[in-house]
Design a protein around this motif. Structure first.
Motif, PDB file in Angstrom:
ATOM      1  N   GLN A  22     -20.104 -20.168 -21.544  1.00  0.00           N
ATOM      2  CA  GLN A  22     -20.348 -20.713 -20.209  1.00  0.00           C
ATOM      3  C   GLN A  22     -21.323 -21.899 -20.249  1.00  0.00           C
ATOM      4  N   ALA A  23     -22.203 -21.923 -21.261  1.00  0.00           N
ATOM      5  CA  ALA A  23     -23.175 -23.010 -21.371  1.00  0.00           C
ATOM      6  C   ALA A  23     -22.604 -24.231 -22.064  1.00  0.00           C
ATOM      7  N   GLY A  24     -21.367 -24.187 -22.517  1.00  0.00           N
ATOM      8  CA  GLY A  24     -20.746 -25.342 -23.129  1.00  0.00           C
ATOM      9  C   GLY A  24     -20.669 -25.313 -24.637  1.00  0.00           C
ATOM     10  N   VAL A  25     -21.047 -24.203 -25.262  1.00  0.00           N
ATOM     11  CA  VAL A  25     -20.914 -24.079 -26.715  1.00  0.00           C
ATOM     12  C   VAL A  25     -19.445 -23.799 -27.033  1.00  0.00           C
ATOM     13  N   PRO A  26     -18.843 -24.483 -28.010  1.00  0.00           N
ATOM     14  CA  PRO A  26     -17.408 -24.295 -28.298  1.00  0.00           C
ATOM     15  C   PRO A  26     -17.123 -22.986 -29.042  1.00  0.00           C
ATOM     16  N   VAL A  27     -17.386 -21.865 -28.369  1.00  0.00           N
ATOM     17  CA  VAL A  27     -17.126 -20.557 -28.979  1.00  0.00           C
ATOM     18  C   VAL A  27     -15.627 -20.284 -28.945  1.00  0.00           C
ATOM     19  N   PRO A  28     -15.006 -19.925 -30.059  1.00  0.00           N
ATOM     20  CA  PRO A  28     -13.569 -19.586 -30.050  1.00  0.00           C
ATOM     21  C   PRO A  28     -13.300 -18.426 -29.102  1.00  0.00           C
ATOM     22  N   ASN A  29     -12.212 -18.521 -28.365  1.00  0.00           N
ATOM     23  CA  ASN A  29     -11.877 -17.455 -27.417  1.00  0.00           C
ATOM     24  C   ASN A  29     -11.714 -16.109 -28.106  1.00  0.00           C
ATOM     25  N   SER A  30     -11.276 -16.121 -29.358  1.00  0.00           N
ATOM     26  CA  SER A  30     -11.090 -14.866 -30.077  1.00  0.00           C
ATOM     27  C   SER A  30     -12.401 -14.130 -30.312  1.00  0.00           C
ATOM     28  N   GLN A  31     -13.541 -14.835 -30.172  1.00  0.00           N
ATOM     29  CA  GLN A  31     -14.832 -14.212 -30.427  1.00  0.00           C
ATOM     30  C   GLN A  31     -15.446 -13.596 -29.190  1.00  0.00           C
ATOM     31  N   LEU A  32     -14.880 -13.842 -28.033  1.00  0.00           N
ATOM     32  CA  LEU A  32     -15.543 -13.400 -26.819  1.00  0.00           C
ATOM     33  C   LEU A  32     -15.628 -11.888 -26.720  1.00  0.00           C
ATOM     34  N   GLN A  33     -14.752 -11.153 -27.402  1.00  0.00           N
ATOM     35  CA  GLN A  33     -14.825  -9.700 -27.418  1.00  0.00           C
ATOM     36  C   GLN A  33     -15.083  -9.185 -28.821  1.00  0.00           C
ATOM     37  N   ALA A  34     -15.588 -10.103 -29.697  1.00  0.00           N
ATOM     38  CA  ALA A  34     -15.778  -9.710 -31.099  1.00  0.00           C
ATOM     39  C   ALA A  34     -16.916  -8.727 -31.237  1.00  0.00           C
ATOM     40  N   ARG A  35     -16.881  -7.933 -32.321  1.00  0.00           N
ATOM     41  CA  ARG A  35     -17.927  -6.983 -32.639  1.00  0.00           C
ATOM     42  C   ARG A  35     -18.617  -7.437 -33.919  1.00  0.00           C
ATOM     43  N   ALA A  36     -19.884  -7.143 -34.024  1.00  0.00           N
ATOM     44  CA  ALA A  36     -20.604  -7.462 -35.245  1.00  0.00           C
ATOM     45  C   ALA A  36     -20.196  -6.500 -36.335  1.00  0.00           C
ATOM     46  N   PRO A  37     -20.389  -6.845 -37.618  1.00  0.00           N
ATOM     47  CA  PRO A  37     -20.029  -5.971 -38.722  1.00  0.00           C
ATOM     48  C   PRO A  37     -20.684  -4.605 -38.583  1.00  0.00           C
ATOM     49  N   GLY A  38     -19.932  -3.554 -38.989  1.00  0.00           N
ATOM     50  CA  GLY A  38     -20.468  -2.209 -38.958  1.00  0.00           C
ATOM     51  C   GLY A  38     -20.158  -1.476 -37.685  1.00  0.00           C
ATOM     52  N   GLY A  39     -19.469  -2.105 -36.738  1.00  0.00           N
ATOM     53  CA  GLY A  39     -19.084  -1.435 -35.520  1.00  0.00           C
ATOM     54  C   GLY A  39     -20.195  -1.332 -34.493  1.00  0.00           C
ATOM     55  N   MET A  40     -21.371  -1.918 -34.775  1.00  0.00           N
ATOM     56  CA  MET A  40     -22.466  -1.834 -33.814  1.00  0.00           C
ATOM     57  C   MET A  40     -22.194  -2.772 -32.648  1.00  0.00           C
ATOM     58  N   ARG A  41     -22.449  -2.287 -31.450  1.00  0.00           N
ATOM     59  CA  ARG A  41     -22.190  -3.075 -30.258  1.00  0.00           C
ATOM     60  C   ARG A  41     -23.217  -2.720 -29.195  1.00  0.00           C
ATOM     61  N   LEU A  42     -23.705  -3.699 -28.493  1.00  0.00           N
ATOM     62  CA  LEU A  42     -24.676  -3.451 -27.454  1.00  0.00           C
ATOM     63  C   LEU A  42     -23.960  -2.989 -26.192  1.00  0.00           C
ATOM     64  N   ILE A  43     -24.250  -1.779 -25.757  1.00  0.00           N
ATOM     65  CA  ILE A  43     -23.700  -1.258 -24.506  1.00  0.00           C
ATOM     66  C   ILE A  43     -24.869  -1.158 -23.545  1.00  0.00           C
ATOM     67  N   THR A  44     -24.956  -2.086 -22.639  1.00  0.00           N
ATOM     68  CA  THR A  44     -26.105  -2.140 -21.762  1.00  0.00           C
ATOM     69  C   THR A  44     -25.936  -1.270 -20.521  1.00  0.00           C
ATOM     70  N   GLN A  45     -24.732  -0.782 -20.300  1.00  0.00           N
ATOM     71  CA  GLN A  45     -24.534   0.051 -19.116  1.00  0.00           C
ATOM     72  C   GLN A  45     -23.406   1.029 -19.408  1.00  0.00           C
ATOM     73  N   LEU A  46     -23.690   2.295 -19.294  1.00  0.00           N
ATOM     74  CA  LEU A  46     -22.626   3.295 -19.391  1.00  0.00           C
ATOM     75  C   LEU A  46     -22.198   3.592 -17.954  1.00  0.00           C
ATOM     76  N   ALA A  47     -21.252   2.786 -17.433  1.00  0.00           N
ATOM     77  CA  ALA A  47     -20.846   2.881 -16.033  1.00  0.00           C
ATOM     78  C   ALA A  47     -19.840   4.009 -15.876  1.00  0.00           C
ATOM     79  N   ILE A  48     -20.176   4.968 -15.099  1.00  0.00           N
ATOM     80  CA  ILE A  48     -19.334   6.157 -14.910  1.00  0.00           C
ATOM     81  C   ILE A  48     -18.628   6.058 -13.562  1.00  0.00           C
ATOM     82  N   ALA A  49     -17.318   6.106 -13.631  1.00  0.00           N
ATOM     83  CA  ALA A  49     -16.547   6.015 -12.395  1.00  0.00           C
ATOM     84  C   ALA A  49     -16.581   7.341 -11.642  1.00  0.00           C
ATOM     85  N   ALA A  50     -16.201   7.273 -10.398  1.00  0.00           N
ATOM     86  CA  ALA A  50     -16.129   8.487  -9.585  1.00  0.00           C
ATOM     87  C   ALA A  50     -14.943   9.336 -10.025  1.00  0.00           C
ATOM     88  N   ALA A  51     -14.863  10.520  -9.516  1.00  0.00           N
ATOM     89  CA  ALA A  51     -13.805  11.440  -9.933  1.00  0.00           C
ATOM     90  C   ALA A  51     -12.429  10.884  -9.657  1.00  0.00           C
TER      91      ALA A  51
END
Length: 491
Positions: free
Chosen positions: A381-410
């Motif tokens: 969004q700031a104008g860095v030419p990040v490849p679109n394929s990286q927008l959902q990329a994960r870092a090596p080892g499967g570690m991923r920052l989950i900042t919100q465990l959003a729980i839906a209603a029933a």
């Protein structure tokens, strides 16, 4: 009865002559004899005394003791001004291989305490034109010139002397000293340089060959004491926002080359470090910067009279930074950070080469911006030419920052997109029917399964946790009956 006949005139004249003879001749002679004998009895026997003339050292000591003590200003003009200038601005008449210190800017190699400056005046600084004056000046003269030199600097901010806190207030501050080990295996740095700005940023360098080591944000530094050469290690304050490996940086003419520190200077709101690589003179400054919603720092390198100087931007990634493209006049690189984020590096004013290497111009300004630990979508969004394929990329080892465990209603309705989604990857899940999740801990298991502990004393395993469709991420109860699982770790 007897009688005396009167004396004749001749007899009277004879008697008068005898009296005069006794008065003017005999009496003086007798007096001289008496006085001479008295002197002989009281005077010492000078014939037995040995006279020793005073030595040259004694004469010099008497001259020094009888002379008025020289002022610190007088000593400074006689011993220091030829290099440091009459006013202390570092612009003396003597030609040096590097600029002398400007005391007006408050710059001192090992701090500006009386003890530190005294140590430098007495012993000098090895490998530099600064000589020692222990055999030239007396202790009182050294004390006087130290006091005068300290008086040339800017007004000092009152600080906690016992803690020796170094503060940055309304102008940059540069200090030198020993750095502690910045990362495991690096070892302490005997000669470090720390530049602090009023914007709250500080920048670390190693002075041996002028290597940039990283950036911090917040408080500046603290010294515990000044015992020994340079004292104990500086206690670097503030939060470390970016650390780079301590590796060689420069090459000149195709061969590795070390930078030679020429000095530092503080002027206005800008502190600079000056160094030389090959035939290139470089003046570097650093400051905080932003781009869009990214926050980081900027290094500006003013290059003078340079040719064939290459600079490698330090990277923890084997093979150097990964080049991802250009945007306008900027060329961009990246390397993995943590939790799916990246360090983004942009360069303008230099020729990009392979492996995160740039070629500096012969003359001009090179700007290097670093945005550490940044989400790929924020960089995009700031104008860095990040490849679109990286927008959902994960870092090596499967570690991923989950900042919100959003729980839906029933009913399974998808949660509303929050403001955090602009900056972090938000993953939503649908809990088992009737289960209320109050998550207190998250951890990834070796097989990639996500485990979540709850305040209700249960541990759930979430399979296929990174699926785009939350309905395909089933929950399996792993344990229950715990007492409020606030925190979770896999061992």
């Amino acid at each position: 009865m007897s009688s005396h006949a009167p004396k004749s005139p001749q007899e009277q004249i004879r008697d008068i002559g005898i009296c005069l003879f006794c008065l003017f001749i005999v009496v003086p002679i007798i007096s001289f004899v008496i006085i001479s004998l008295s002197w002989q009895w009281t005077l010492p026997d000078l014939s037995k005394e040995t006279f020793t003339p005073p030595s040259h050292e004694t004469q010099m000591q008497d001259a020094v003791s009888n002379a008025m003590p020289a002022s610190g200003h007088t000593i400074y003009l006689a011993q220091c001004a030829s290099c440091h200038g009459d006013s202390g601005d570092g612009k003396g008449t003597r030609e040096l291989d590097r600029p002398a210190r400007s005391f007006l800017a408050g710059g001192f190699s090992f701090g500006d305490t009386p003890e530190a400056i005294t140590r430098v005046v007495r012993s000098g600084i090895g490998g530099t034109p600064m000589p020692g004056f222990a055999k030239t000046l007396s202790p009182d003269e050294i004390k006087a010139v130290v006091a005068y030199v300290r008086s040339l600097g800017p007004e000092r901010v009152a600080s906690d002397v016992s803690a020796a806190i170094v503060r940055v207030v309304d102008r940059p501050v540069v200090v030198r000293g020993k750095f502690p080990e910045l990362y495991v295996g690096m070892g302490p740095i005997p000669r470090g340089l720390l530049m602090g700005n009023p914007d709250g940023m500080s920048f670390m360098y190693r002075t041996d060959d002028v290597r940039f080591l990283g950036a911090r944000q917040g408080s500046f530094a603290r010294r515990s004491d000044w015992d020994g050469r340079g004292g104990t290690a500086l206690e670097l304050q503030g939060r470390l926002i970016h650390l780079v490996p301590d590796v060689p940086v420069f090459a000149h003419g195709g061969m590795p080359s070390s930078a030679k520190l020429l000095g530092t200077n503080v002027g206005g709101q800008r502190a600079v470090v000056r160094y030389q690589v090959g035939d290139a003179d470089i003046v570097e400054s650093a400051s905080a910067t932003t781009k869009g919603n990214m926050a980081g720092y900027r290094r500006s390198l003013e290059v003078h009279n340079g040719s064939a100087v290459q600079m490698r931007m330090p990277s923890w990634r084997q093979g150097g930074l990964e080049r991802i493209g250009a945007s306008g006049a900027w060329t961009w690189w990246q390397e993995p950070a943590f939790d799916g984020r990246m360090h983004f590096v942009g360069v303008r004013g230099a020729e990009p080469l392979d492996g995160g290497v740039i070629r500096l111009p012969q003359r001009g300004t090179v700007e290097i911006v670093v945005f550490p630990d940044t989400a790929t979508d924020v960089a995009k969004q700031a104008g860095v030419p990040v490849p679109n394929s990286q927008l959902q990329a994960r870092a090596p080892g499967g570690m991923r920052l989950i900042t919100q465990l959003a729980i839906a209603a029933a009913l399974g309705a998808a949660p509303e997109v929050s403001a955090e989604d602009r900056y972090y990857t938000v993953q939503s899940y649908i809990p088992p029917e009737g289960e209320v999740l109050e998550v207190g801990g998250l951890v990834f298991l070796p097989d990639g399964t996500l485990a979540a502990s709850t305040r209700r004393g249960r541990v759930w395993l979430i399979d296929n946790h990174d699926a785009a469709d939350p309905s395909t991420s089933p929950f399996t109860m792993h344990a229950e009956g715990l007492w409020e699982g606030l925190g979770l770790n896999q061992i």
